[in-house]
Structure formats: structure tokens, C-alpha cells
Write a protein that holds these residues in place. Structure first.
Motif, PDB file in Angstrom:
ATOM      1  N   LYS A 171     -15.746 -11.648 -26.788  1.00 28.39           N
ATOM      2  CA  LYS A 171     -15.306 -12.092 -28.041  1.00 28.39           C
ATOM      3  C   LYS A 171     -13.659 -11.476 -28.365  1.00 28.39           C
ATOM      4  O   LYS A 171     -13.332 -12.274 -29.349  1.00 28.39           O
ATOM      5  CB  LYS A 171     -16.123 -11.628 -29.007  1.00 28.39           C
ATOM      6  N   ASP A 172     -13.289 -10.695 -27.669  1.00 21.54           N
ATOM      7  CA  ASP A 172     -11.864  -9.935 -28.131  1.00 21.54           C
ATOM      8  C   ASP A 172     -10.876 -10.798 -27.264  1.00 21.54           C
ATOM      9  O   ASP A 172      -9.675 -10.555 -27.636  1.00 21.54           O
ATOM     10  CB  ASP A 172     -11.869  -8.414 -27.670  1.00 21.54           C
ATOM     11  N   TRP A 173     -11.280 -11.580 -26.530  1.00 27.66           N
ATOM     12  CA  TRP A 173     -10.131 -12.429 -25.678  1.00 27.66           C
ATOM     13  C   TRP A 173     -10.665 -13.996 -25.732  1.00 27.66           C
ATOM     14  O   TRP A 173     -11.781 -14.441 -25.600  1.00 27.66           O
ATOM     15  CB  TRP A 173     -10.623 -12.061 -24.098  1.00 27.66           C
ATOM     16  N   GLU A 174      -9.432 -14.561 -26.161  1.00 32.21           N
ATOM     17  CA  GLU A 174      -9.654 -16.146 -26.267  1.00 32.21           C
ATOM     18  C   GLU A 174     -10.049 -16.742 -25.183  1.00 32.21           C
ATOM     19  O   GLU A 174      -9.343 -16.551 -24.083  1.00 32.21           O
ATOM     20  CB  GLU A 174      -8.086 -16.628 -26.852  1.00 32.21           C
ATOM     21  N   PRO A 175     -10.808 -17.811 -25.347  1.00 34.70           N
ATOM     22  CA  PRO A 175     -11.191 -18.739 -24.218  1.00 34.70           C
ATOM     23  C   PRO A 175      -9.680 -19.125 -23.537  1.00 34.70           C
ATOM     24  O   PRO A 175      -8.862 -19.445 -24.201  1.00 34.70           O
ATOM     25  CB  PRO A 175     -11.726 -19.671 -24.656  1.00 34.70           C
ATOM     26  N   PRO A 176      -9.791 -19.338 -22.057  1.00 31.60           N
ATOM     27  CA  PRO A 176      -8.572 -19.614 -21.585  1.00 31.60           C
ATOM     28  C   PRO A 176      -7.987 -20.843 -21.834  1.00 31.60           C
ATOM     29  O   PRO A 176      -8.610 -22.011 -21.795  1.00 31.60           O
ATOM     30  CB  PRO A 176      -8.894 -19.176 -20.105  1.00 31.60           C
ATOM     31  N   ARG A 177      -6.727 -20.957 -21.806  1.00 30.04           N
ATOM     32  CA  ARG A 177      -6.010 -22.260 -21.613  1.00 30.04           C
ATOM     33  C   ARG A 177      -5.478 -22.478 -20.123  1.00 30.04           C
ATOM     34  O   ARG A 177      -4.758 -21.602 -19.795  1.00 30.04           O
ATOM     35  CB  ARG A 177      -4.722 -22.229 -22.603  1.00 30.04           C
ATOM     36  N   PHE A 178      -5.885 -23.481 -19.614  1.00 26.33           N
ATOM     37  CA  PHE A 178      -5.476 -23.547 -18.034  1.00 26.33           C
ATOM     38  C   PHE A 178      -5.405 -25.157 -18.033  1.00 26.33           C
ATOM     39  O   PHE A 178      -5.509 -26.070 -18.620  1.00 26.33           O
ATOM     40  CB  PHE A 178      -6.671 -23.075 -17.557  1.00 26.33           C
ATOM     41  N   THR A 179      -4.566 -25.150 -16.527  1.00 26.66           N
ATOM     42  CA  THR A 179      -4.454 -26.396 -16.114  1.00 26.66           C
ATOM     43  C   THR A 179      -4.709 -26.392 -14.616  1.00 26.66           C
ATOM     44  O   THR A 179      -4.683 -25.398 -13.945  1.00 26.66           O
ATOM     45  CB  THR A 179      -3.142 -26.688 -16.486  1.00 26.66           C
ATOM     46  N   THR A 181      -3.023 -27.802 -10.763  1.00 32.45           N
ATOM     47  CA  THR A 181      -2.126 -28.704 -10.497  1.00 32.45           C
ATOM     48  C   THR A 181      -2.117 -28.515  -8.737  1.00 32.45           C
ATOM     49  O   THR A 181      -2.302 -27.203  -8.062  1.00 32.45           O
ATOM     50  CB  THR A 181      -0.829 -28.245 -10.851  1.00 32.45           C
ATOM     51  N   GLY A 182      -2.075 -29.443  -7.978  1.00 32.76           N
ATOM     52  CA  GLY A 182      -2.255 -29.180  -6.482  1.00 32.76           C
ATOM     53  C   GLY A 182      -3.567 -28.618  -6.078  1.00 32.76           C
ATOM     54  O   GLY A 182      -4.719 -29.266  -6.580  1.00 32.76           O
ATOM     55  N   ASP A 183      -3.614 -27.626  -5.156  1.00 33.79           N
ATOM     56  CA  ASP A 183      -4.795 -26.959  -5.053  1.00 33.79           C
ATOM     57  C   ASP A 183      -4.979 -25.717  -5.983  1.00 33.79           C
ATOM     58  O   ASP A 183      -5.551 -24.712  -5.298  1.00 33.79           O
ATOM     59  CB  ASP A 183      -4.962 -26.744  -3.325  1.00 33.79           C
ATOM     60  N   SER A 184      -4.206 -25.550  -6.979  1.00 33.98           N
ATOM     61  CA  SER A 184      -4.315 -24.461  -7.707  1.00 33.98           C
ATOM     62  C   SER A 184      -4.756 -24.653  -9.146  1.00 33.98           C
ATOM     63  O   SER A 184      -4.778 -25.641  -9.797  1.00 33.98           O
ATOM     64  CB  SER A 184      -3.048 -23.758  -7.678  1.00 33.98           C
ATOM     65  N   VAL A 185      -5.197 -23.330  -9.788  1.00 29.70           N
ATOM     66  CA  VAL A 185      -5.534 -23.321 -11.318  1.00 29.70           C
ATOM     67  C   VAL A 185      -4.492 -22.340 -11.802  1.00 29.70           C
ATOM     68  O   VAL A 185      -4.471 -21.300 -11.460  1.00 29.70           O
ATOM     69  CB  VAL A 185      -6.898 -23.225 -11.592  1.00 29.70           C
ATOM     70  N   ILE A 186      -4.127 -22.796 -12.885  1.00 23.40           N
ATOM     71  CA  ILE A 186      -3.071 -21.632 -13.822  1.00 23.40           C
ATOM     72  C   ILE A 186      -3.653 -21.617 -14.954  1.00 23.40           C
ATOM     73  O   ILE A 186      -4.123 -22.668 -15.927  1.00 23.40           O
ATOM     74  CB  ILE A 186      -1.665 -22.178 -13.903  1.00 23.40           C
ATOM     75  N   TRP A 187      -3.889 -20.297 -15.554  1.00 23.13           N
ATOM     76  CA  TRP A 187      -4.464 -20.046 -16.763  1.00 23.13           C
ATOM     77  C   TRP A 187      -3.862 -18.928 -17.668  1.00 23.13           C
ATOM     78  O   TRP A 187      -3.263 -18.206 -16.896  1.00 23.13           O
ATOM     79  CB  TRP A 187      -6.065 -19.889 -16.814  1.00 23.13           C
ATOM     80  N   GLN A 188      -3.855 -18.750 -18.990  1.00 24.74           N
ATOM     81  CA  GLN A 188      -3.447 -17.554 -19.609  1.00 24.74           C
ATOM     82  C   GLN A 188      -4.622 -16.980 -20.108  1.00 24.74           C
ATOM     83  O   GLN A 188      -5.647 -17.445 -20.583  1.00 24.74           O
ATOM     84  CB  GLN A 188      -2.798 -18.277 -20.724  1.00 24.74           C
ATOM     85  N   ARG A 189      -4.233 -15.645 -20.101  1.00 27.66           N
ATOM     86  CA  ARG A 189      -5.575 -14.765 -20.789  1.00 27.66           C
ATOM     87  C   ARG A 189      -4.741 -13.966 -21.617  1.00 27.66           C
ATOM     88  O   ARG A 189      -3.860 -13.329 -21.678  1.00 27.66           O
ATOM     89  CB  ARG A 189      -5.935 -13.794 -19.457  1.00 27.66           C
ATOM     90  N   MET A 190      -5.259 -14.386 -22.973  1.00 30.64           N
ATOM     91  CA  MET A 190      -4.706 -13.751 -24.299  1.00 30.64           C
ATOM     92  C   MET A 190      -5.824 -13.081 -25.079  1.00 30.64           C
ATOM     93  O   MET A 190      -6.824 -13.604 -25.074  1.00 30.64           O
ATOM     94  CB  MET A 190      -4.068 -14.754 -25.042  1.00 30.64           C
ATOM     95  N   PRO A 191      -5.613 -11.940 -25.547  1.00 31.56           N
ATOM     96  CA  PRO A 191      -6.230 -11.308 -26.735  1.00 31.56           C
ATOM     97  C   PRO A 191      -6.305 -12.275 -27.972  1.00 31.56           C
ATOM     98  O   PRO A 191      -5.631 -12.944 -28.205  1.00 31.56           O
ATOM     99  CB  PRO A 191      -5.624 -10.208 -27.075  1.00 31.56           C
ATOM    100  N   GLN A 192      -7.539 -12.024 -28.527  1.00 31.50           N
ATOM    101  CA  GLN A 192      -7.515 -12.912 -30.043  1.00 31.50           C
ATOM    102  C   GLN A 192      -6.565 -12.272 -30.990  1.00 31.50           C
ATOM    103  O   GLN A 192      -6.182 -10.975 -30.721  1.00 31.50           O
ATOM    104  CB  GLN A 192      -9.228 -12.694 -30.443  1.00 31.50           C
ATOM    105  N   PRO A 193      -6.141 -12.797 -31.925  1.00 27.13           N
ATOM    106  CA  PRO A 193      -5.156 -12.413 -32.866  1.00 27.13           C
ATOM    107  C   PRO A 193      -5.564 -11.208 -33.630  1.00 27.13           C
ATOM    108  O   PRO A 193      -4.982 -10.243 -33.964  1.00 27.13           O
ATOM    109  CB  PRO A 193      -4.830 -13.685 -33.775  1.00 27.13           C
ATOM    110  N   THR A 194      -6.984 -10.976 -33.792  1.00 24.58           N
ATOM    111  CA  THR A 194      -7.575 -10.033 -34.490  1.00 24.58           C
ATOM    112  C   THR A 194      -8.674  -9.271 -33.742  1.00 24.58           C
ATOM    113  O   THR A 194      -9.344 -10.154 -32.816  1.00 24.58           O
ATOM    114  CB  THR A 194      -8.277 -10.363 -35.869  1.00 24.58           C
TER     115      THR A 194
END
Length: 396
Positions: A171-179, A181-194
Motif C-alpha cells: 500500500k505504500d507503493w503506487e501500482p506501476p505505470r507501465f508500457t 515496446t519490442g520485447d521489453s516492458v518499462i515501468w515506474q516504481r513510485m511511492p504513494q504521495p503519503t
């Protein structure tokens, strides 16, 4: 390319998850031990903002749907890359769960790939995307806030091999924003604002099919402002920059074929947060979803197309999705339609939503440079009630 100076970002962040736990934290930016700093782009000369509605000619829309199919009501079509679009399909019965699959943008054929969450009871499907070679999805327990990001190789619209766990959080980490491309996955790992991890750094990772773990592409001393978007071989992200000077977001184009080097950067005015951004055709195309009342010409609500001469083509409409297009033609989602803006011809037209679409119209299922523009919209039946999701494909 805009000029910038470099300085080290050396603060690390604790990363959990089966794959990223072992990922290197030394890659803090485009180069180890290097940070990118640029001066904020504050446009005070009104002549540098070219307002599409005021200065371009309104013409008939040149686009017609080449193909159109009706999908089951409740289907969500994800922004995907290539000949397939990932979908979340609603169940036919309340006793069943959603399913994940793909739809062919060539013939409309649908295939269910995953019929139940892998994490078992309590988890549901949260998001999905695909390229022609990889299928990625997130599962989440909405009661506890736990989530997991998974991916599997895709070949001719079918899954192959075994799925891999790329990341997981609580719950302290936001669900990933991801995409994908090609044979790869790119995602962001971010803490929740609070929460307990709100002061942690954010990271952007990339994983290839067959890799044991993801690679740390970029570290931000705060949350990323936009989703990761890929076009023309460049990843666009919006990390926090110039952190010692205040709150600044830097639109950052990373060359995915050039060892993760930064190719271009545009720093937004102080406290102005971009809504969406993509680097396409060698320029930043981005949007702002609020009127800030400061920050010069880039502090107003709308979509901007940058140029080499320092001017910005500007559509003053509330942005709702990332821009797609080809060459000098840009398709920009508005309230119930898409604007088709041609910066070379200096014209604009309106691509209307399908007949009987709900008030919010259709949404794009692709981003950045594309030969095939796909949209989806919920449409009403003869009784006036929502009946299906119409997927349309336009050739650019």
C-alpha cells in the motif's frame, strides 16, 4: 538538442520485488553518477505560442475508418504497440471475473490469454498492455493495496513460455505505470504521495523477455509526473529535476537503442506538472491539464507541440490522452472527439466519435508515431442503452 549541465544524483532507494530487488541502483540517470539539469522553459513572448483554433485553417477531416468491430460491452482496450491491442474483458456473469486478452487490429479477432489472476483470491486485474512480442499486466488486491507486475512472451497473439514477476509492492507503493515496446516492458516504481515510503526516490525500470531482472534506467528524487511512453525508439518520462531549486519536472527523452542516454530534455516552468508527454518526430508533444496562472505560455491547459525554432503549436482544449500521429499530423483527444492537427499544412479538423457513442466519445489505443491509429468507444443500442464497445482502425 537542448543544452544542459550534469551533476550527480547519488541517493539510492530500497527496492523490493522478486525481479527488481537485485536491480542496480547505481544508474541514476543517463550515465552512472550523472544528472541532467536544464533551465526551465518559460515562454513570455506570446508570438511563440501558435494557437491552433485561432491561427490554423479548419478543414474537412481526411480520415475514414478502414475497419471497425464491435466488442463486448465493458471491454477496455489498452494503449498498445503493433498489430495487437491488449484488452480487459468484462465477464458475462457476476459470478465470473474479468479476463485478459488481445484483439487483432487486422481482422478484429479476439483471444483470451489469461482467464483468472495468477495471485489467487483477493486479487483482480488492474491494468494491461502489449507489444507484438510481450504481454504485461498488473494484478492488485484492492483491500490490502498489494500489487504485482507480470509479463510473458507473446508470439502471433499467443503467450509462450512462462510468465515472469517483474515487481511487487504494498500500500505504500503506487501500482506501476507501465508500457510494452519490442520485447521489453518499462515501468515506474513510485511511492504513494503519503505513507511510510513517501520520501523514497522513484525509479524507472526496463525488463526484456528472458532477463532475470529489470534494469534501472532512471532515478527521480520525487514522483514521475507522466506515464512512460515510447515512440520512434525513445522513452519519454517526466522525472523531478533541479530538486534543490524547487519543484520542476523535466520532459526527458531516453534513447532506448543508445544505452539509455538522454537525447533531449525540456524542463517545465516551476510547479507546472505535465499530464502526458511523448517524444515523436524529434520533438516533445505534451499536455497540461490545468490553468496555472503562472509559468508563462506553458502554464495553460492544453496540448503543446514543440519545434526547433522555439515556438509551440497549442491546442487549447482539456487533454484526456496521450497524442498519436505520423509525420506532421497529430491526433489529440478532446472531450468527445479527436482533433487532427497538421503542423505542415497549418490546418485542423475534427475526427468525430462513432454514431451513438457515449458523451465522452472514443479514446486512442496507441501513442506516438504510428501507421495505424486505433480508437475505442462505448456505443448505445437502439434502446438508447450502452450495448457494445466499437473499435475503429484508421490508416495514417
Amino acid at each position: 538538442m537542448r543544452s544542459f549541465s550534469r551533476r550527480g544524483l547519488v541517493k539510492g532507494a530500497a527496492i523490493s520485488g522478486a525481479v527488481v530487488a537485485a536491480a542496480s541502483l547505481s544508474g541514476c540517470g543517463p550515465e552512472d553518477g550523472a544528472d541532467v539539469k536544464g533551465e526551465p522553459e518559460v515562454v513570455t513572448d506570446e508570438s511563440k505560442i501558435i494557437n491552433v483554433i485561432d491561427e490554423y485553417k479548419n478543414v474537412d477531416c481526411p480520415l475514414n475508418a478502414q475497419m471497425s468491430w464491435d466488442l463486448p460491452l465493458g471491454t477496455v482496450v489498452a494503449q498498445s504497440e503493433g498489430a495487437w491491442a491488449a484488452v480487459i474483458e468484462a465477464p458475462a456473469s457476476a459470478r465470473a471475473v474479468n479476463t485478459l486478452g488481445v484483439v487483432s487490429l487486422a481482422n478484429g479477432a479476439r483471444t483470451v490469454l489469461i482467464d483468472a489472476p495468477t495471485q489467487g483470491r483477493g486479487f483482480g486485474f488492474h491494468d494491461v498492455c502489449c507489444s507484438e512480442s510481450v504481454f504485461a499486466w498488473a494484478e492488485m488486491n484492492y483491500r490490502t493495496g498489494e500489487w504485482v507486475l507480470l509479463a510473458q512472451a507473446l508470439e502471433n497473439g499467443a503467450l509462450t513460455g512462462k510468465f515472469a514477476e517483474l515487481d511487487r509492492g504494498d500500500k505504500d507503493w503506487e501500482p506501476p505505470r507501465f508500457t510494452a515496446t519490442g520485447d521489453s516492458v518499462i515501468w515506474q516504481r513510485m511511492p504513494q504521495p503519503t505513507g511510510g515510503k513517501s520520501s523514497e526516490f522513484s525509479h524507472c525500470f526496463r525488463w526484456h523477455v528472458g532477463d532475470g531482472r529489470g534494469k534501472d534506467l532512471y532515478e527521480s528524487p520525487g514522483r514521475f509526473a507522466t506515464w512512460p511512453r515510447v515512440s520512434d525508439g525513445y522513452l519519454t518520462i517526466a522525472p523531478r529535476v533541479n530538486a534543490e531549486d524547487g519543484t520542476f519536472y523535466g520532459l526527458t527523452a531516453i534513447d532506448l537503442d543508445g544505452n539509455g542516454k538522454v537525447a533531449d530534455r525540456l524542463v517545465m516552468p516551476q510547479n507546472v506538472s505535465p499530464f502526458e508527454a511523448v517524444y515523436m518526430g524529434g520533438r516533445f508533444v505534451f499536455s497540461v491539464e490545468a490553468n496555472y496562472g503562472y509559468g508563462g505560455g506553458l502554464g495553460n491547459m492544453g496540448t503543446y507541440i514543440s519545434s526547433d525554432n522555439g515556438t509551440y503549436v497549442f491546442l487549447s482544449r482539456e487533454p484526456l490522452a496521450c497524442v498519436a500521429g505520423k509525420g506532421s499530423a497529430y491526433l489529440i483527444k478532446a472531450q468527445s472527439s479527436h482533433f487532427v492537427v497538421d503542423t505542415a499544412a497549418q490546418t485542423y479538423s475534427v475526427l468525430t466519435a462513432p454514431d451513438k457513442a457515449l458523451d465522452f466519445g472514443d479514446y486512442p489505443a496507441c501513442v506516438g508515431t504510428t501507421d495505424r491509429f486505433a480508437t475505442y468507444a462505448t456505443i448505445r443500442g437502439d434502446d438508447g442503452m450502452p450495448a457494445a464497445v466499437r473499435l475503429r482502425v484508421f490508416s495514417l
